[in-house]
Design a protein around this motif. Structure first.
Motif, mmCIF file in Angstrom:
data_model
loop_
_atom_site.group_PDB
_atom_site.id
_atom_site.type_symbol
_atom_site.label_atom_id
_atom_site.label_comp_id
_atom_site.label_asym_id
_atom_site.label_seq_id
_atom_site.Cartn_x
_atom_site.Cartn_y
_atom_site.Cartn_z
ATOM 1 N N UNK A 74 -63.759 7.160 44.919
ATOM 2 C CA UNK A 74 -64.162 5.876 45.499
ATOM 3 C C UNK A 74 -64.950 6.051 46.791
ATOM 4 N N UNK A 75 -64.533 6.986 47.617
ATOM 5 C CA UNK A 75 -65.220 7.185 48.892
ATOM 6 C C UNK A 75 -66.682 7.568 48.666
ATOM 7 N N UNK A 76 -66.933 8.415 47.693
ATOM 8 C CA UNK A 76 -68.314 8.812 47.389
ATOM 9 C C UNK A 76 -69.116 7.627 46.844
ATOM 10 N N UNK A 77 -68.478 6.808 46.025
ATOM 11 C CA UNK A 77 -69.177 5.637 45.503
ATOM 12 C C UNK A 77 -69.530 4.663 46.621
ATOM 13 N N UNK A 78 -68.644 4.539 47.588
ATOM 14 C CA UNK A 78 -68.954 3.678 48.727
ATOM 15 C C UNK A 78 -70.091 4.265 49.565
ATOM 16 N N UNK A 79 -70.134 5.591 49.656
ATOM 17 C CA UNK A 79 -71.273 6.219 50.339
ATOM 18 C C UNK A 79 -72.578 5.814 49.676
ATOM 19 N N UNK A 80 -72.584 5.825 48.362
ATOM 20 C CA UNK A 80 -73.791 5.483 47.616
ATOM 21 C C UNK A 80 -74.142 4.014 47.820
ATOM 22 N N UNK A 155 -66.509 -1.491 40.936
ATOM 23 C CA UNK A 155 -67.894 -1.876 40.662
ATOM 24 C C UNK A 155 -68.238 -3.201 41.347
ATOM 25 N N UNK A 156 -67.306 -4.152 41.344
ATOM 26 C CA UNK A 156 -67.574 -5.408 42.050
ATOM 27 C C UNK A 156 -67.636 -5.185 43.553
ATOM 28 N N UNK A 157 -66.795 -4.294 44.079
ATOM 29 C CA UNK A 157 -66.869 -3.949 45.503
ATOM 30 C C UNK A 157 -68.237 -3.363 45.845
ATOM 31 N N UNK A 158 -68.707 -2.483 44.981
ATOM 32 C CA UNK A 158 -70.018 -1.867 45.206
ATOM 33 C C UNK A 158 -71.116 -2.928 45.183
ATOM 34 N N UNK A 159 -71.040 -3.834 44.206
ATOM 35 C CA UNK A 159 -72.055 -4.879 44.111
ATOM 36 C C UNK A 159 -72.066 -5.766 45.350
ATOM 37 N N UNK A 200 -62.682 -10.731 41.052
ATOM 38 C CA UNK A 200 -63.841 -11.614 40.930
ATOM 39 C C UNK A 200 -63.875 -12.637 42.066
ATOM 40 N N UNK A 201 -62.710 -13.194 42.413
ATOM 41 C CA UNK A 201 -62.642 -14.156 43.519
ATOM 42 C C UNK A 201 -63.068 -13.491 44.824
ATOM 43 N N UNK A 202 -62.548 -12.301 45.069
ATOM 44 C CA UNK A 202 -62.899 -11.571 46.287
ATOM 45 C C UNK A 202 -64.400 -11.290 46.338
ATOM 46 N N UNK A 203 -64.977 -10.943 45.210
ATOM 47 C CA UNK A 203 -66.409 -10.660 45.106
ATOM 48 C C UNK A 203 -67.224 -11.880 45.537
ATOM 49 N N UNK A 204 -66.879 -13.048 45.006
ATOM 50 C CA UNK A 204 -67.623 -14.267 45.340
ATOM 51 C C UNK A 204 -67.431 -14.628 46.805
ATOM 52 N N UNK A 205 -66.196 -14.497 47.297
ATOM 53 C CA UNK A 205 -65.958 -14.783 48.712
ATOM 54 C C UNK A 205 -66.829 -13.914 49.606
#
Length: 665
Positions: A74-80, A155-159, A200-205
């Protein structure tokens, strides 16, 4: 000192560090990373990805390689997400969402036994609500969701990070693609819907800038300790021109639509073995409106108490509350919801797994019709159940024409044979709106007698077909109350007769007997008005009503059970299906015989029911004889045998009452 130098030299010699550009070109280096990628090498890759220029060049190509290594990656994905090219990364993340499959791993019996032994400790960990990571070894172990669920959350966090980085004149074009991909993935899920909905709710917020706090995960997960320490890099292709006002409106409408589709999938996924359809709005409303109807059974728990005390049900309410609040923050108007659910046009749905082109205007973006209905119901019911919501002042719908239109749009859309077989959570919402309308005495005027009968037919079929006992009861109450609301007695009698004559459901015909009984007693009560609105005697106070329904209420059964001697098992199945209607009809006849004040007014003495009572008496005796011999010919066995004896015995007892009362007339 020498050891430190050796360690530094060894680290520099690591392939992922030694081969960094300019030692190799980016494409070659990407191949080296893929060849050497493992959980053990993730800390080194994290170090590499701090180079913003390199991450911007190769980061988007690493996303599909890192997802299988979650949660460690996850840490590497957040770097990206913070340093990669945001536009390219959005394409890769949405592609990953479209390809995401929610397949639960198959467990062997041994694995299930092992898990059962550990369940106590896991529940304790979940209750504490904290997770453990490599940097927090003192915490209890995290209960991680399946990899597919974790992928969706990440993936939603990344988006969320990527979309905030993109600076473009038309952000809706990127957002439309992302939201559709997220819905495609969400629609595939069959388990862990709570966690996915919260994500999904967190993503929209996050995208909308909503300041309300996020609802904690239902179970402990890696989400609890996630922190964002990386500084996001600017969009390398940023456009200096700010989005126009209509683009802002378009983005907001996309989020509104997305939330209504998420709400639809979430609420319709709710199931229960304890007769809790969806949010049980109908039952909770009835407990408030008609408290005298609450069962007086020992240990009976009201729905209001269950939703206040049971963890699963309080969780449903909490998630729904988050969605309702979020739609308010997004400015979704109640009038918009009403317009959506009353729209007679068939809802246009895309082909599953496909995506539409980005919309040109906010008007091109439809809300989910079912999601809009659920959200509208949630807002109205909230106002009815909670004093804190009284200031909302939402106008109740009328039975006619609004509630009737909703029935036509949502119930039986696949054909009359499907009425009442819709998702129970959907039926609960529809019935709840009807109950609120009745409570507010907002019946309205049907367009004509046909539309009145059509409404009653649909509601009554729900009472006959839905598997939920509570919904059957609420639908029956709604049918009865709306039927009694019609000012013309002939219209009411016509509906009762048509139900007795044409309805294929015996339990609904039994309901029609109760409607007839209520009309008869009310019309003939001492305080009843002798005339109807037309100045004529109420038809239920004359022999006309009984003579009209008698052929269908007490038909000639002389040759009804023709298969009794040829196929007694088939005759028994037919008898069991019709038994409830027989008992209801006989009970009503017994009431007429006992109530002497009805004899002359209704012509009770002129009723000749020998062709109905005698055949029933004989067939019941024949079946009871078979049951006493073990029920083999009737294919009845086990616990069903005693119940069958009791059911037939009840019919025999009512026949005995009728015969005894008939001798006194």
């Amino acid at each position: 000192m020498a050891d430190i130098q050796d360690q530094a030299r060894a680290q520099e010699e690591h392939p992922l560090l030694a081969a960094r550009p300019p030692a190799t070109d980016p494409i070659t280096y990407l191949t080296i990373v893929e060849y050497n990628l493992s959980e053990e090498n993730l800390p080194v890759l994290h170090q590499v990805l701090q180079d913003a220029d390199l991450t911007s060049t190769i980061g988007w190509d690493l996303i599909h390689l890192l997802l299988p290594l979650l949660p460690s990656s996850e840490e590497c994905l957040q770097d990206i997400a913070t340093k990669g090219n945001p536009r390219e990364c959005i394409l890769k993340v949405t592609e990953a969402l479209r390809l995401l499959e929610f397949e639960e791993p198959q467990q062997s019996d041994d694995e299930e036994d092992d898990e059962a032994g550990e369940s106590g400790q896991k529940l304790k960990s979940a209750a504490i609500g904290v997770g453990q990571s490599s940097t927090s070894p003192g915490f209890p172990p995290t209960i991680l969701p399946p990899l597919s669920v974790l992928k969706f959350e990440i993936l939603l966090d990344l988006l969320a990070t990527l979309h905030r980085r993109v600076k473009t004149k038309y952000p809706s074009r990127f957002l439309s693609t992302s939201l559709q991909a997220a819905l495609v993935a969400f629609n595939r899920a069959t388990t862990h819907i709570d966690e996915l909905t919260l994500s999904a709710i967190k993503f929209v917020k996050t995208l909308s800038g909503t300041k309300r706090p996020h609802l904690p995960p239902r179970r402990s997960s890696g989400n609890l300790l996630r922190t964002r320490t990386n500084q996001s890099e600017p969009d390398p292709e940023a456009q200096s021109e700010a989005p126009p006002e209509d683009e802002t409106t378009l983005v907001n409408r996309l989020l509104q639509s997305f939330v209504t589709h998420i709400l639809e999938d979430y609420v319709l996924s709710l199931t229960s073995d304890a007769d809790v359809p969806g949010l049980s709005w109908s039952s909770r409303l009835m407990e408030k409106y008609e408290p005298q109807r609450i069962p007086k059974k020992p240990n009976y728990r009201k729905y209001a108490d269950r939703f206040a005390e049971d963890e699963d049900l309080t969780g449903r309410s909490a998630i729904l509350g988050q969605v309702v609040a979020l739609t308010q923050d997004l400015g979704l108007k109640t009038d918009d919801l009403v317009q959506t659910v009353l729209d007679a046009e068939i809802e246009k749905r895309g082909i599953p797994g496909t995506e539409d082109d980005p919309p040109a205007s906010a008007e091109d973006i439809p809300l989910s019709r079912t999601g809009a209905l659920l959200l509208l119901t949630a807002r109205i019911v909230k106002q009815e159940l909670y004093a804190s919501a009284k200031g909302d002042d939402l106008a109740p719908m009328s039975i006619f024409p609004e509630h009737a239109t909703i029935l036509g749009n949502f119930v039986g859309v696949l054909g009359p044979q499907t009425v009442g077989l819709e998702p129970e959570a959907l039926l609960d919402a529809i019935l709840a709106l009807g109950l609120v309308a009745l409570e507010k005495n907002s019946v309205g005027e049907p367009k004509d007698d046909e539309s009145f009968a059509q409404y009653l037919q649909t509601i009554s079929l729900i009472s006959a077909n839905t598997p939920s006992p509570s919904l059957r009861g609420h639908a029956h109450y709604l049918t009865t109350t709306v039927l009694r609301s019609h000012p013309h007695d002939l219209v009411r009698l016509t509906f009762i007769r048509d139900t007795l004559e044409h309805c294929p459901y015996e339990n609904l015909k039994a309901s029609a007997v109760s409607w007839l009984k209520g009309e008869t007693l009310e019309a003939n009560a001492p305080q009843a008005q002798a005339q109807n609105e037309d100045g004529e005697t109420n038809i239920f106070a004359t022999p006309v009503a009984l003579s009209t329904v008698a052929p269908y209420l007490w038909p000639d059964l002389t040759s009804h059970y023709t298969s009794l001697d040829t196929d007694i098992a088939e005759a028994w199945m037919q008898f069991r299906q019709e038994l409830g209607f027989y008992v209801a009809a006989l009970n009503f006849y017994y009431l007429l015989l006992q109530a002497e004040f009805l004899h002359d007014a209704l012509g009770v003495k002129q009723l000749e029911l020998g062709q109905y009572v005698e055949p029933l008496k004989k067939v019941a005796a024949r079946f009871q004889e078979e049951l006493k011999q073990g029920g083999g010919k009737l294919e009845v066995e086990g616990e069903g045998l005693e119940q069958a004896k009791a059911d037939v015995g009840l019919l025999e007892k009512v026949v005995e009452w009728v015969e005894g009362a008939g001798k006194k007339v």
